[in-house]
Each structure stands twice: as structure tokens, then as C-alpha cells.
Design a protein around this motif. Structure first.
Motif, short mmCIF file in Angstrom:
data_model
loop_
_atom_site.label_atom_id
_atom_site.label_comp_id
_atom_site.label_asym_id
_atom_site.label_seq_id
_atom_site.Cartn_x
_atom_site.Cartn_y
_atom_site.Cartn_z
N GLU A 112 0.87 -1.19 0.00
CA GLU A 112 0.00 0.00 0.00
C GLU A 112 0.90 1.23 0.00
O GLU A 112 1.78 1.36 0.84
CB GLU A 112 -0.90 0.02 1.24
N ILE A 113 0.68 2.12 -0.97
CA ILE A 113 1.47 3.35 -1.07
C ILE A 113 0.53 4.53 -1.12
O ILE A 113 -0.34 4.60 -1.99
CB ILE A 113 2.38 3.35 -2.33
N ARG A 114 0.69 5.43 -0.16
CA ARG A 114 -0.10 6.66 -0.14
C ARG A 114 0.85 7.82 -0.37
O ARG A 114 1.67 8.16 0.49
CB ARG A 114 -0.84 6.80 1.20
N LEU A 115 0.75 8.40 -1.56
CA LEU A 115 1.65 9.48 -1.95
C LEU A 115 1.28 10.79 -1.26
O LEU A 115 0.11 11.05 -0.97
CB LEU A 115 1.62 9.69 -3.47
N GLY A 116 2.31 11.61 -1.01
CA GLY A 116 2.08 12.97 -0.55
C GLY A 116 1.82 13.87 -1.74
O GLY A 116 1.65 13.40 -2.88
N ASP A 117 1.83 15.17 -1.50
CA ASP A 117 1.56 16.12 -2.59
C ASP A 117 2.86 16.43 -3.33
O ASP A 117 3.40 17.53 -3.27
CB ASP A 117 0.93 17.40 -2.02
N LEU A 357 8.95 1.52 -4.64
CA LEU A 357 7.49 1.51 -4.53
C LEU A 357 6.92 2.90 -4.77
O LEU A 357 5.91 3.05 -5.47
CB LEU A 357 7.08 1.01 -3.14
N VAL A 358 7.56 3.93 -4.19
CA VAL A 358 7.05 5.30 -4.35
C VAL A 358 7.17 5.74 -5.81
O VAL A 358 6.22 6.29 -6.38
CB VAL A 358 7.81 6.27 -3.43
N LEU A 359 8.32 5.49 -6.43
CA LEU A 359 8.48 5.87 -7.84
C LEU A 359 7.52 5.08 -8.73
O LEU A 359 6.98 5.62 -9.71
CB LEU A 359 9.92 5.64 -8.29
N GLY A 360 7.29 3.81 -8.39
CA GLY A 360 6.34 3.01 -9.16
C GLY A 360 4.93 3.57 -9.07
O GLY A 360 4.20 3.63 -10.08
N LYS A 361 4.55 4.02 -7.87
CA LYS A 361 3.22 4.60 -7.69
C LYS A 361 3.10 5.93 -8.44
O LYS A 361 2.07 6.22 -9.07
CB LYS A 361 2.96 4.83 -6.20
N ILE A 362 4.17 6.73 -8.40
CA ILE A 362 4.15 8.01 -9.12
C ILE A 362 4.05 7.76 -10.63
O ILE A 362 3.33 8.47 -11.34
CB ILE A 362 5.39 8.85 -8.78
N SER A 363 4.75 6.75 -11.12
CA SER A 363 4.68 6.44 -12.56
C SER A 363 3.25 6.08 -12.96
O SER A 363 2.80 6.42 -14.06
CB SER A 363 5.65 5.32 -12.92
N GLN A 364 2.51 5.40 -12.05
CA GLN A 364 1.11 5.09 -12.33
C GLN A 364 0.27 6.37 -12.34
O GLN A 364 -0.56 6.57 -13.24
CB GLN A 364 0.57 4.13 -11.27
N GLU A 365 0.47 7.21 -11.34
CA GLU A 365 -0.29 8.45 -11.23
C GLU A 365 -0.05 9.35 -12.44
O GLU A 365 -0.95 10.05 -12.91
CB GLU A 365 0.08 9.20 -9.95
N GLU A 366 1.19 9.36 -12.94
CA GLU A 366 1.56 10.23 -14.06
C GLU A 366 1.39 9.55 -15.41
O GLU A 366 1.71 10.15 -16.44
CB GLU A 366 3.01 10.70 -13.89
N ASP A 409 11.41 -1.53 -17.35
CA ASP A 409 11.28 -1.03 -15.97
C ASP A 409 12.29 0.08 -15.70
O ASP A 409 11.97 1.09 -15.05
CB ASP A 409 11.51 -2.18 -14.98
N VAL A 410 13.51 -0.11 -16.19
CA VAL A 410 14.55 0.92 -16.01
C VAL A 410 14.13 2.22 -16.71
O VAL A 410 14.27 3.32 -16.15
CB VAL A 410 15.91 0.43 -16.55
N LEU A 411 13.63 2.10 -17.93
CA LEU A 411 13.22 3.28 -18.69
C LEU A 411 12.03 3.98 -18.04
O LEU A 411 11.97 5.21 -18.02
CB LEU A 411 12.89 2.89 -20.13
N VAL A 412 11.09 3.20 -17.52
CA VAL A 412 9.95 3.80 -16.82
C VAL A 412 10.44 4.58 -15.60
O VAL A 412 10.00 5.71 -15.34
CB VAL A 412 8.93 2.72 -16.39
N GLU A 418 12.46 11.99 -14.52
CA GLU A 418 12.44 13.17 -15.38
C GLU A 418 11.14 13.95 -15.21
O GLU A 418 11.13 15.19 -15.19
CB GLU A 418 12.61 12.75 -16.85
N ARG A 419 10.02 13.22 -15.08
CA ARG A 419 8.72 13.88 -14.88
C ARG A 419 8.72 14.65 -13.55
O ARG A 419 8.25 15.78 -13.48
CB ARG A 419 7.61 12.83 -14.88
N LEU A 420 9.25 14.03 -12.50
CA LEU A 420 9.35 14.70 -11.20
C LEU A 420 10.19 15.96 -11.29
O LEU A 420 9.85 17.00 -10.70
CB LEU A 420 9.95 13.75 -10.16
N ALA A 421 11.31 15.88 -12.01
CA ALA A 421 12.19 17.04 -12.17
C ALA A 421 11.48 18.15 -12.93
O ALA A 421 11.61 19.34 -12.59
CB ALA A 421 13.48 16.64 -12.88
N ASP A 422 10.72 17.79 -13.97
CA ASP A 422 9.96 18.79 -14.73
C ASP A 422 8.92 19.47 -13.84
O ASP A 422 8.73 20.69 -13.90
CB ASP A 422 9.27 18.14 -15.93
N ILE A 423 8.24 18.65 -13.03
CA ILE A 423 7.22 19.22 -12.14
C ILE A 423 7.86 20.18 -11.15
O ILE A 423 7.37 21.29 -10.92
CB ILE A 423 6.48 18.08 -11.40
#
Length: 446
Positions: A112-117, A357-366, A409-412, A418-423
Motif C-alpha cells: 500500500e502506497i499513499r503518496l504525498g503532494d 514503490l514510491v516511484l512506481g506509484k508516481i509512474s502510475q499516477e503520471e 522497468d529501467v526506462l519507466v 524526469e517527470r518529477l524534475a519537470d514538475i
């Protein structure tokens, strides 16, 4: 079959399963029919011996084992479905008793992963500054690389290069034995042992000397660690460094050549700036990832950490095993048990699991995606520096389904960072605004 859910803890479901006696009996009968067809029993044609004869011949335990090997996996699957459990992977089973059959099941649950803002994170790379001292340091290094070594007739001084014969032993075991080897006499030189360079300073050409040095406790050869080493050396030649003059001729002799010192310094400055900017960008991305991880809440079964420890342990052992040595020899060399080593690796493994896990969840969200063509390009890049005779074999390996999934998986992960850095830098917002403006412009034209 009776299933009792004892508890759910650490993202694991703990079940107790009790089978009906008829279910076990049916499994034993099926096991009998499987085994009798492949067991030769004196006095009977294969497949014709009664169950009692088969059981007597191979033993009750063998028949029971065969029955349980098929009964328990199916029973586990049914128990998990009955409880509405979404399992991460295969459960761990412990048989409590066989008559009646009772076993406990520990089922790893999906994390279970609950992301912050994380979309509110704002950050820019630290500004970089290339100073004259930075440039001078590189010029000085190049100058030393271009230096000549000239023989001198004086005692050895620090920073000289000497040609020596050296023979070293400890506890009647050879440490080093070389003739005519070059040795750079530096104050920070700790090879072959700390204090060795200091013993050479002051010696003259053709002079011989014998001395002792203490071997540190962390010396790689454990059998001589914390003992005294005896060295015999002879100085055959002493050379001093002659540095080239810093002028345009020097600049023209560097790599592909520069027309002047100013051009060389400009090239160095650009290179230092580029490297510093790349490092600042990398450090910023690491800080962003850590902030996103710190904001998140994660729950996952301990199994994930154990799997990650296995990976870290494999990485540590890889070079060791390449020389034909096994885990036991490695543990003996570092003077630790396997459990001690696993416990040492646990914090790093846990950190890696949480990050993944956190990066995997963010990749889903994005909605980060990687298509087939991107994997193909990555494989081509990986093959570029491969020796021609190995290209075909490596290409075949990299194109296996398992390898392609791993590369994807590595590319994702890379695209997610990169998406996090852009944000964090505001570029993602700019991209969305530009896209909205483009869409609006298209509407107006219609």
C-alpha cells in the motif's frame, strides 16, 4: 476445508487451513494412481499393484508427500480466493499436523502506497561557479601528466620516482617480490604498507636497506593482518619530475591541440561547467526523489526486503564468485555470518524497496509509459561499445522477454524521475499551458 483468518499484520495475511479427512483421502488415492504407474514392484506389472502394496513398498511418508504436494497448493489457492485476498506472490506454508491435515499459510499482500503532494515540490539545480583555482587545478594535473622524469644523483625526496628491488615477507609468507619496479614516493602513498614511502626518503642510488612495518588489522590478506612485515629494498635509480612550461606550445601538445593557453583554459572551463551542471542536476533529482519518498506512506510485506537483500548480496558476491569461490569462503574472508551480513544490508535494502514503490506509484499516477521502440533504442545503445564478436549473443540475450521487461522497468523509472524534475522546476506546468494554448489556437482557426 475450513479456513480461519488469524490476523493481518505487516501486509501479510495469516491463515489456518484444516482439511476434511475425505479431502486428504482423495488426494492420497490420486497420489497412489500417479505413483503406481511409474513404480516397479516385484510380483506386479507396473500400474497393477494394490495401494496397500505400493504403500508398503515406498512407505506411507512417500505417498503422503506426493499427496500433499498437489493438495496443498490447490487448497492454498482456494483459501486465498475464499478470503478475498489479493496476494503479491506465493504464500509460505507450514504443516502443523497431517491427521487431520492442518497447515498455516502466510500470504504476502500487495503493498500500500499513499503518496504525498509531490506535485507541490519546487526545486532548481544549485547554481554552479567555475573559479580560476578550479581551472588551475586541471591545468596542473595535465602539466604533471605531460612531465618528464630525469635521473638525478642525490638522495631520494618526496615526489621522486624510484626504480627499486623489493622483497617483503610477513609471518614467513611472501608479501611482495619485484625487481626493477617503479615506485612514486608520495607522502600519501600507503602501498604496499603505510610508512613504506617514508623509509625510502633519504636513500641513495645502489643503497640497500632492511626495515619493519606493522600490517594494519584491515589488511586484505587476513592471515598476516596485525603482524610485522620485513622489507629488503635496493634503490637502482632516482628520478625527479621536470614539468613543462605553461605556454602556447604546452597548449598545442594537449590532446588534439589548442592554439593558445587561453583556448585551453576556455575548453577546461566549459568542461568543468558542464560537469558541475550535470552533477547539480543529478543532486537536485535525488533531493526531489527523497522529498517525494519522505512525503509518502508505505506498507509492504517483509518478503520484499528479503528479496532486495538477496540482490545486494548477489552484487557483493559476483566478483568473488567469478574467481571460483563460494559464499562460505566470502563470509570467512570478511569474518561474518550470513545472517550478520544480511542484517547489515537490511537498512539499504529497505530504503531501496521504499524508493522503488514510491516511484512506481508516481509512474502510475503520471501515466508514464514506455513503448517497444524506446526499448529497441536502449538496446541499440547498450550494444554500441560491445566487441563485434559478442554483439549477436548479447543482442539475443537483451531481446529475451525477461530482459526487455527489465529494460522497460529501467526506462519507466528514468522517465518518472524526469517527470518529477519537470514538475519541480515548473516545466511540466509550462508544457501543459503551451499545449492548452496550441489547442486554443487550433480551435480559433476552425
Amino acid at each position: 476445508m475450513k479456513v480461519t483468518r488469524e490476523k493481518t499484520e505487516d501486509r501479510q495475511a495469516f491463515l489456518t487451513v484444516e482439511m476434511e479427512s475425505t479431502e486428504l483421502e482423495e488426494a492420497l488415492e490420486r497420489a497412489y494412481h500417479r505413483l503406481v504407474k511409474k513404480t516397479d514392484i516385484p510380483g506386479f506389472r507396473r500400474g497393477k499393484a494394490p495401494r496397500a502394496m505400493l504403500e508398503s513398498y515406498i512407505g506411507r511418508e512417500s505417498l503422503l508427500k506426493e499427496a500433499l504436494n498437489s493438495l496443498i497448493p490447490d487448497a492454498c489457492d482456494n483459501a486465498i480466493k475464499e478470503q478475498g485476498i489479493k496476494a503479491l506472490t506465493h504464500p509460505n506454508v507450514e504443516i502443523i499436523q497431517t491427521e487431520p491435515l492442518v497447515f498455516k499459510v502466510v500470504v504476502p499482500l500487495l503493498p500500500e502506497i499513499r503518496l504525498g503532494d509531490y506535485r507541490q515540490i519546487r526545486m532548481s539545480p544549485e547554481p554552479v561557479d567555475v573559479t580560476e583555482d578550479n581551472i588551475n587545478s586541471v591545468v596542473d594535473r595535465i602539466r604533471h601528466e605531460q612531465a618528464n622524469w630525469e635521473p638525478v644523483e642525490r638522495p631520494v625526496e618526496f615526489n621522486d620516482m624510484v626504480v627499486i628491488d623489493i622483497d617483503g615477507v610477513a609471518d614467513d609468507k611472501a608479501l611482495i617480490n619485484r625487481k626493477g619496479t617503479e615506485y612514486h614516493v608520495r607522502k600519501d602513498q600507503n602501498l604496499p604498507l603505510p610508512g613504506f614511502a617514508e623509509q625510502i626518503v633519504g636513500m641513495k642510488r645502489d643503497e640497500e636497506k632492511e626495515f619493519q612495518l606493522h600490517i594494519p588489522e584491515d589488511f586484505p590478506k587476513k592471515e598476516v593482518a596485525d603482524k610485522q612485515a620485513i622489507f629488503k629494498i635496493k634503490v637502482n635509480e632516482i628520478k625527479q619530475e621536470k614539468l613543462p612550461e605553461l605556454n602556447d606550445d604546452f597548449a598545442r601538445g594537449v590532446d588534439e591541440g589548442f592554439e593558445s593557453m587561453d583556448k585551453l583554459r576556455e575548453f577546461i572551463s566549459d568542461g568543468l561547467k558542464k560537469t558541475a551542471e550535470e552533477r547539480a542536476e543529478s543532486e537536485m533529482r535525488e533531493r526531489i526523489i527523497q522529498m517525494a519518498v519522505d512525503q509518502a506512506e508505505t506498507e509492504f510485506p517483509p518478503l520484499l526486503v528479503e528479496v532486495e537483500i538477496d540482490k545486494l548480496l548477489e552484487q557483493q558476491l559476483r566478483r568473488w564468485q567469478a574467481s571460483g569461490r563460494d559464499l562460505d569462503e566470502y563470509l570467512s574472508n570478511i569474518n561474518k555470518t550470513e545472517q550478520q551480513l544480511r542484517d547489515e544490508l537490511r537498512p539499504a535494502a529497505t530504503k531501496r524497496v521504499v524508493r522503488s514503490l514510491v516511484l512506481g506509484k508516481i509512474s502510475q499516477e503520471e501515466h508514464v509509459k514506455v513503448d517497444k521502440s524506446e526499448v529497441d533504442v536502449e538496446i541499440d545503445n547498450m550494444l554500441k561499445d560491445t566487441a563485434p564478436e559478442r554483439v549477436d549473443d548479447l543482442k539475443k540475450f537483451l531481446n529475451t522477454p525477461e530482459s526487455r521487461r527489465s529494460i522497460m522497468d529501467v526506462l519507466v523509472g528514468r522517465k518518472t524521475v524526469e517527470r518529477l524534475a519537470d514538475i519541480a522546476s515548473g516545466q511540466e506546468i509550462d508544457k501543459k499551458e503551451n499545449k492548452a494554448n496550441d489547442e486554443e489556437a487550433k480551435e480559433e482557426k476552425r
